[in-house]
Design an enzyme around this catalytic site. Sequence first.
Site, PDB file in Angstrom:
ATOM      1  CB  SER A   1     -21.738  -0.096  18.604  1.00 38.13           C
ATOM      2  OG  SER A   1     -22.789   0.787  18.240  1.00 38.13           O
TER       3      SER A   1
ATOM      4  CE1 TYR B   1     -20.435  -0.616  13.306  1.00 35.16           C
ATOM      5  CE2 TYR B   1     -22.332   0.026  14.624  1.00 35.16           C
ATOM      6  CZ  TYR B   1     -20.958   0.025  14.406  1.00 35.16           C
ATOM      7  OH  TYR B   1     -20.129   0.654  15.305  1.00 35.16           O
TER       8      TYR B   1
HETATM    9  P1  NAP Z   1     -12.715   5.114  12.171  1.00 34.40           P
HETATM   10  O1  NAP Z   1     -12.357   6.493  12.567  1.00 34.40           O
HETATM   11  O2  NAP Z   1     -13.284   4.848  10.827  1.00 34.40           O
HETATM   12  O3  NAP Z   1     -11.422   4.192  12.389  1.00 34.40           O
HETATM   13  C1  NAP Z   1     -11.491   2.835  12.089  1.00 34.40           C
HETATM   14  C2  NAP Z   1     -10.131   2.233  12.331  1.00 34.40           C
HETATM   15  O4  NAP Z   1     -10.189   0.832  12.031  1.00 34.40           O
HETATM   16  C3  NAP Z   1      -9.070   2.847  11.454  1.00 34.40           C
HETATM   17  O5  NAP Z   1      -7.868   2.939  12.171  1.00 34.40           O
HETATM   18  C4  NAP Z   1      -8.958   1.831  10.330  1.00 34.40           C
HETATM   19  O6  NAP Z   1      -7.653   1.898   9.762  1.00 34.40           O
HETATM   20  C5  NAP Z   1      -9.194   0.518  11.060  1.00 34.40           C
HETATM   21  N1  NAP Z   1      -9.682  -0.553  10.219  1.00 34.40           N
HETATM   22  C6  NAP Z   1     -10.805  -0.569   9.455  1.00 34.40           C
HETATM   23  N2  NAP Z   1     -10.908  -1.739   8.820  1.00 34.40           N
HETATM   24  C7  NAP Z   1      -9.826  -2.473   9.190  1.00 34.40           C
HETATM   25  C8  NAP Z   1      -9.370  -3.762   8.861  1.00 34.40           C
HETATM   26  N3  NAP Z   1     -10.040  -4.559   8.001  1.00 34.40           N
HETATM   27  N4  NAP Z   1      -8.227  -4.227   9.431  1.00 34.40           N
HETATM   28  C9  NAP Z   1      -7.544  -3.437  10.295  1.00 34.40           C
HETATM   29  N5  NAP Z   1      -7.917  -2.202  10.626  1.00 34.40           N
HETATM   30  C10 NAP Z   1      -9.052  -1.731  10.080  1.00 34.40           C
HETATM   31  O7  NAP Z   1     -13.767   4.477  13.180  1.00 34.40           O
HETATM   32  P2  NAP Z   1     -13.999   4.716  14.742  1.00 34.40           P
HETATM   33  O8  NAP Z   1     -15.189   5.560  14.875  1.00 34.40           O
HETATM   34  O9  NAP Z   1     -12.744   5.095  15.407  1.00 34.40           O
HETATM   35  O10 NAP Z   1     -14.446   3.253  15.166  1.00 34.40           O
HETATM   36  C11 NAP Z   1     -13.573   2.354  15.829  1.00 34.40           C
HETATM   37  C12 NAP Z   1     -14.400   1.230  16.420  1.00 34.40           C
HETATM   38  O11 NAP Z   1     -15.375   1.788  17.324  1.00 34.40           O
HETATM   39  C13 NAP Z   1     -15.188   0.416  15.402  1.00 34.40           C
HETATM   40  O12 NAP Z   1     -15.220  -0.927  15.790  1.00 34.40           O
HETATM   41  C14 NAP Z   1     -16.590   1.010  15.495  1.00 34.40           C
HETATM   42  O13 NAP Z   1     -17.573   0.103  15.097  1.00 34.40           O
HETATM   43  C15 NAP Z   1     -16.651   1.301  16.974  1.00 34.40           C
HETATM   44  N6  NAP Z   1     -17.649   2.302  17.344  1.00 34.40           N
HETATM   45  C16 NAP Z   1     -17.563   3.571  16.867  1.00 34.40           C
HETATM   46  C17 NAP Z   1     -18.529   4.495  17.248  1.00 34.40           C
HETATM   47  C18 NAP Z   1     -18.504   5.920  16.802  1.00 34.40           C
HETATM   48  O14 NAP Z   1     -19.498   6.624  17.066  1.00 34.40           O
HETATM   49  N7  NAP Z   1     -17.447   6.407  16.162  1.00 34.40           N
HETATM   50  C19 NAP Z   1     -19.572   4.104  18.096  1.00 34.40           C
HETATM   51  C20 NAP Z   1     -19.633   2.802  18.550  1.00 34.40           C
HETATM   52  C21 NAP Z   1     -18.644   1.897  18.173  1.00 34.40           C
HETATM   53  P3  NAP Z   1      -7.370   1.588   8.209  1.00 34.40           P
HETATM   54  O15 NAP Z   1      -8.494   2.171   7.424  1.00 34.40           O
HETATM   55  O16 NAP Z   1      -6.052   2.221   7.983  1.00 34.40           O
HETATM   56  O17 NAP Z   1      -7.315   0.091   8.150  1.00 34.40           O
END
Ligand code: NAP
Length: 257
Positions: A149, A162
């Site tokens: 991120s 985070y």
């Molecule tokens: P999201 O929509 O909340 O999705 C998170 C995913 O991770 C879900 O599929 C969730 O599935 C899974 N997950 C969460 N905890 C888990 C665990 N303990 N074991 C296995 N799976 C787990 O989030 P997102 O925005 O797509 O983010 C995905 C990644 O991108 C993260 O690492 C986040 O930090 C990073 N990121 C996101 C953004 C953004 O703006 N969205 C920006 C920078 C980085 P379940 O709940 O079913 O387990």
Amino acid sequence: MTNHATLFDLRGKVAVVTGGGRGIGRAIAQALAAHGAAVAVCGRTAGTLADVTDTITIQGAQALAVTADVASDDEIRRLRETVLDRFGQIDILVNNAGIDPHYASMEHTTAAEWHQILDVNLSGVYRCCRELGAAMLPRRQGAIINISSIAGHIGLKRQVPYAASKGGVEQLTRALAHDWAEHGIRVNAIAYGFVQTDLTAGVVAHPHIGAKLLSRIPMGRFGNLDDVPGAAVFLASPAAAYVTGHSLLVDGGWTAT
Ligand code: NAP
């Protein structure tokens, strides 16, 4: 001589995407499948995983759903065995699973919140590299992509755990790239800015915080799920054959300012 037509070809490759049931992980899983990879997705919710594998199968690629929590050593070992039983190899690992349930300043951050975020976002990446990435070692090839991120590059307010977790992912990426370069395994990160998913829905929709965040993005918009997978396909593919230890910023220009 490079065959330019196959630079992004992932046919014959097997990918594992953690947190592949929704959001960024789902977009990456579907894109890797569209480029020919067989894809295994893991997460804690069977229903969302089944939805993704159904979609990928309809697209004509092979897919596998495995319910597994990246915070559990046993479940990640079982994930590795299940993927190897089904596909026989692992070529691409996308460490995407992540959480950020907590926007608060340091004095309001409990030890439990700190440990939970670090255990999923940083130790989860370590666990998956150790178990799934190590399965790449005997074949002397592979690509690991750690989802980081902009919080791993700059000091975002009220996000100490985070930011620490993503800063850790950045350094894990560089150090592991160094370790495993001699084994033919490339290790890179993608540092996204604010992408509209469940994770960011609250802050993006917030009238003051959303507008403030938007004002920091030179491209003048939040990212969407179409902005996400190109970087992952690139880093997984032969096009990135000489790229390792890199963190690719996909942030609409935020960190360029
Ligand atoms: P999201 O929509 O909340 O999705 C998170 C995913 O991770 C879900 O599929 C969730 O599935 C899974 N997950 C969460 N905890 C888990 C665990 N303990 N074991 C296995 N799976 C787990 O989030 P997102 O925005 O797509 O983010 C995905 C990644 O991108 C993260 O690492 C986040 O930090 C990073 N990121 C996101 C953004 C953004 O703006 N969205 C920006 C920078 C980085 P379940 O709940 O079913 O387990």
